[in-house]
Design an enzyme around this catalytic site. Structure first.
Site, PDB file in Angstrom:
ATOM      1  N   GLY A  27       0.595  -1.422   0.008  1.00  0.00           N
ATOM      2  CA  GLY A  27       0.088  -0.034   0.155  1.00  0.00           C
ATOM      3  C   GLY A  27       0.959   1.061  -0.054  1.00  0.00           C
ATOM      4  CD  GLU A  28       4.542   1.575   4.117  1.00  0.00           C
ATOM      5  OE1 GLU A  28       5.702   1.005   4.171  1.00  0.00           O
ATOM      6  OE2 GLU A  28       4.017   1.789   4.961  1.00  0.00           O
ATOM      7  CG  ASP A  29       6.364   0.155  -1.361  1.00  0.00           C
ATOM      8  OD1 ASP A  29       6.727   1.124  -0.364  1.00  0.00           O
ATOM      9  OD2 ASP A  29       6.988  -0.709  -1.558  1.00  0.00           O
ATOM     10  CB  THR A  30       2.704   1.342  -5.880  1.00  0.00           C
ATOM     11  OG1 THR A  30       1.727   0.246  -5.358  1.00  0.00           O
ATOM     12  CG2 THR A  30       4.291   1.013  -5.888  1.00  0.00           C
ATOM     13  N   GLY A  59      -0.017  -3.977   9.967  1.00  0.00           N
ATOM     14  CA  GLY A  59       0.001  -4.909  11.259  1.00  0.00           C
ATOM     15  C   GLY A  59      -1.037  -5.755  11.665  1.00  0.00           C
ATOM     16  CD  GLU A  93      -2.696  -9.491  -0.532  1.00  0.00           C
ATOM     17  OE1 GLU A  93      -3.741  -8.780  -0.042  1.00  0.00           O
ATOM     18  OE2 GLU A  93      -1.792  -9.158  -1.388  1.00  0.00           O
TER      19      GLU A  93
END
Length: 785
Positions: A27-30, A59, A93
């Site tokens: 999430g926080e990457d792209t 988390g 995943e």
């Protein structure tokens, strides 16, 4: 290393998936950049994509819902970014993705700003991530090892390396590949595509996206014939070749309900241009041209019925970039011609074999019917006449029903058209103007499978603009003109007749048209006909007697057509409507028409084999046919019938003379007096018959002389005096410059030489094709000259 995915082997038969793509990413990457753009592009292309909430990745343990989504997805796109391996959520995943999809080869990795080698070997950024995992999971190092093995496996798959691409091109390539390989599972259910391949062959060649020209293509045909299905399949098969693919469905309905601006907004939204409000359609045109003129676009406009829809959604080729394709489906061929499409394709119905196969899919969920239902299935196939809509509607309705229900349904269909089929076909009728609707209903009720010229003449007599009306019906797929014969699909005809039945289902006397013998008998015998009736026609093969009373027609003041046969008029006939344009009543049992009958617009009187012994003058008449009327002794004063064009009195064996006033008939083209065995004389002069083309007096065995000035009827093309007592041709016969056929076979008089001398006194007659002489043999003109 560049890893561009070019092809993948996918199973040909797959289950139905809830999602087309599962999108796995850190999430926080792209998620606010590349992944969001990729997700938007996938959704825009109609690819149903599952994207989990990045906030849940922080988390928390992966939820069962995510695992279920992976299991329910056809493909997985894995965005391997710098911090992907740092997320245990992403790694779990990945394990589940490989578990579900590795064997199917539907895992597609994207190496986003990472080296595929680092992913494979867990080096670089991946080293730090796994050092932490081994510290945190020192009691379960096997799990860490499974994550490593999963990354190694996915890094060895063919995918995309972002360093080799501009980001927009990368996303475009990913979407195209997914769409191309997803297409077999997106295509319409195969049981609905019976006969599709043969219908697509010609269209596919023209819509080839590799051709650089902008092309407009039209698919047209009657309602329910499968135009939208063909367009959908085409769209699914070639849309991956275009930068933007737009399918605007139900244009006609959306146009009526929301207007052109809404359609323009809908089109723009398909390419990601959100406009809450377009001030006017002119502004919409500018926006469409602005955003599409340099793009390779596939645009499908489905079910178009108004030229404005084309002009303001796909005005011309300059609106679109090179290689674009605009595909239009419509019931109206003229719309396509007017808009200047490059090519049109008329959709034909299913063959009987194809219809039976489609019916079997719908009724029995297999490609052949159950043995005990074969005969009934063939009855349905015969009823639908190749119309896919009717096959699907009836097949679905009959699914799971027993034999008795099938038989009952078929019996009902012979009387009442299925509602779903009717409403679909009726859309084309609803778009006609007032006169066009009347022409359509007249043909559906009375003139199906009749000659175009004959129908046009009849409709013109009723004040309709028949030529343009017929053209419109043909263009709107309601009518077909084949070699001069007008016909309509059986279900189109049934739809027209159902419209008439619905005018007054409980009172036949208030319907506009009657064509069934039993209905006509009921209305005439009970004298319930009202002024709403415009036409009554009973097929001549209906041999059962129709009963009428003296005043059966007294209320029918709008009756235009009356065609009856075998009518009981034992109580006489006091009234016929003056509104009649066509009166066809073979075997009319009375000697006179009602004295009150004074029509001003009657053009055709056809009462052959009748008992009439007198014809009253009717100024509007263009055709009289009283053939085989054994009571007719003499013809009327033709000065009261000045526009007569055809006079047919063959077989009137008591007729002994033709009134000399016939010479006033300047429009008369045909005079047929064949087998009038007691006819002893024709008028001494026929010079006034300027338009006469055919004169037939064959079999008039007492006729000894032709008019002396017959040769002055210069337009005469056919002359038949065979079987007469004519002894010599009139001296003016050689003036007949247009004569093509001359027959005097069995004539008691002159020899062929005499006719030859009279016909060719100065020069040959090049138009004359043949002459028939005493022996019945035919002599070529060149042998006489």
């Amino acid at each position: 290393m560049r890893m561009e995915r070019t092809s993948t082997s996918f199973p040909s038969s797959t289950p139905q998936w809830k999602y087309d793509v599962f999108l796995s990413f850190k999430g926080e990457d792209t998620w606010k950049s590349f992944t969001d753009h990729l997700y938007t592009a996938l959704e825009h292309h109609g690819i149903l994509t599952f994207k989990d909430d990045p906030e849940l990745q922080k988390g928390k343990a992966i939820s069962p819902e995510i695992f279920t989504a992976i299991q329910d997805s056809r493909f997985a796109l894995i965005v391997l970014s710098k911090n992907y391996a740092a997320s245990t959520w992403c790694l779990d995943e990945l394990l589940k993705i490989l578990e579900c999809m590795e064997a199917r080869e539907t895992v597609l990795p994207i190496f986003y700003e990472v080296n595929p080698s680092d992913v494979r070997k867990q080096t670089g950024n991946f080293t730090e991530a796994f050092t932490k995992h081994e510290e945190n999971f020192r009691n379960d190092l096997q799990k860490v090892q499974r994550w490593r093995e999963a990354l190694t496996k996915v890094a060895n798959l063919s995918g995309w390396d972002s360093k080799d691409w501009y980001e927009s091109k990368l996303i475009k390539n990913i979407v195209e590949l997914v769409w191309k390989n997803l297409r077999p599972t997106l295509s319409s259910d195969e049981k609905d595509l019976v006969g599709m391949d043969s219908r697509l062959k010609e269209i596919n060649l023209f819509l080839d996206g590799r051709v650089e020209d902008v092309c407009f293509f039209g698919i047209w045909g009657m309602g329910g014939i499968g135009k939208t299905t063909i367009a959908r399949v085409l769209y699914e098969r070639i849309s991956h070749e275009f930068e933007f693919s737009i399918f605007l469905a139900n244009v006609r309905n959306n146009f009526v309900q929301s207007g052109l601006s809404h359609l323009q907004k809908q089109l723009l939204s398909k390419i990601g241009i959100e406009k809450e409000y377009i001030w006017d359609i002119g502004e919409g045109v500018k926006l469409i041209k602005r955003f599409l003129r340099h793009r390779k676009v596939l645009l499908v406009l489905d079910d178009v019925n108004h030229l404005d829809q084309l002009e303001y959604l796909a005005g011309n080729r300059e609106w679109f970039g090179f290689g674009s394709r605009v595909l239009i489906t419509t019931r109206d061929e003229h719309l396509l011609i007017t808009h200047g499409v490059d090519r049109t394709y008329e959709v034909q119905g299913l063959s009987d074999h194809e219809a039976l196969q489609l019916l079997s899919w719908k009724a029995f969920k297999r490609d052949y019917p159950e043995q005990s239902y074969v005969d009934l299935c063939n009855c349905v196939v015969d009823y639908v006449r190749g119309l896919p809509l009717a096959v699907k509607v009836l097949g679905s309705f009959l699914h799971g029903r027993d034999l008795s229900a099938w038989k009952s349904a078929l019996d009902k269909l012979r009387e009442v058209c299925n509602l779903d089929i009717l409403e679909t076909l009726k859309i084309s009728y609803d778009g006609l103007d007032y006169d066009e609707k009347k022409i359509f209903l007249d043909i559906a009720c009375f003139f199906n499978w009749k000659g175009k010229d004959r129908v046009r003449e009849t409709l013109d007599a009723c004040g309709f603009y028949a030529d343009i009306g017929i053209y419109v019906l043909v263009e709107k797929s309601l009518l077909t003109n084949s070699d001069g014969i007008l016909w309509m699909h059986d279900l189109i005809q049934e739809m027209g007749r159902e419209i008439v039945r619905r005018e007054s289902p409980d009172d036949l006397g208030r319907q506009s048209r009657l064509w069934r013998r039993k209905d006509v008998d009921q209305v005439l015998s009970e004298n319930t006909g009202k002024d709403t009736i415009e036409g009554i026609m009973v097929h001549p093969f209906e041999l059962e007697l129709v009963t009428a009373n003296a005043r059966s027609f007294s209320m029918m003041n709008k009756l235009r057509y009356l065609k009856l046969n075998n009518v009981d008029l034992s109580n006489g006939l006091e009234y016929l409507p003056d509104s009649l344009r066509i009166l066809e009543w073979p075997k009319f049992p009375l000697k006179y028409l009602p004295s009150s009958f004074n029509p001003e617009d009657l053009i055709e009187l056809n009462m052959h084999h009748s008992c009439l012994n007198h014809i009253k003058p009717i100024k509007s008449l263009k055709m009289i046919d009283l053939s085989h009327s054994l009571s007719l002794v003499k013809t009327p004063d033709f000065r009261g019938i000045p526009v007569l064009e055809r006079l047919i009195l063959k077989g009137c064996i008591r007729l002994y003379e033709i009134d000399s006033s016939v010479v006033v008939l300047k429009r008369l083209t045909l005079m047929n007096l064949k087998d009038c065995k007691n006819l002893i004389r024709l008028p001494s002069s026929v010079r006034g018959l300027k338009s006469l083309k055919v004169l037939n007096v064959s079999g008039c065995s007492k006729l000894e002389k032709l008019p002396e000035d017959l040769g002055h009827v210069e337009g005469l093309e056919e002359l038949d005096v065979s079987g007469t007592a004519v002894r010599e041709p009139p001296s003016s016969i050689g003036l007949l410059k247009d004569l093509k056929v001359l027959s005097f076979n069995g004539c008691k008089g002159p020899s062929s030489k005499a006719w030859n001398i009279m016909l060719f006194p100065f020069r040959p007659r090049p138009l004359l094709k043949e002459m028939k002489f005493l022996s019945g043999s035919t002599i070529k003109v060149r042998d006489l000259q």
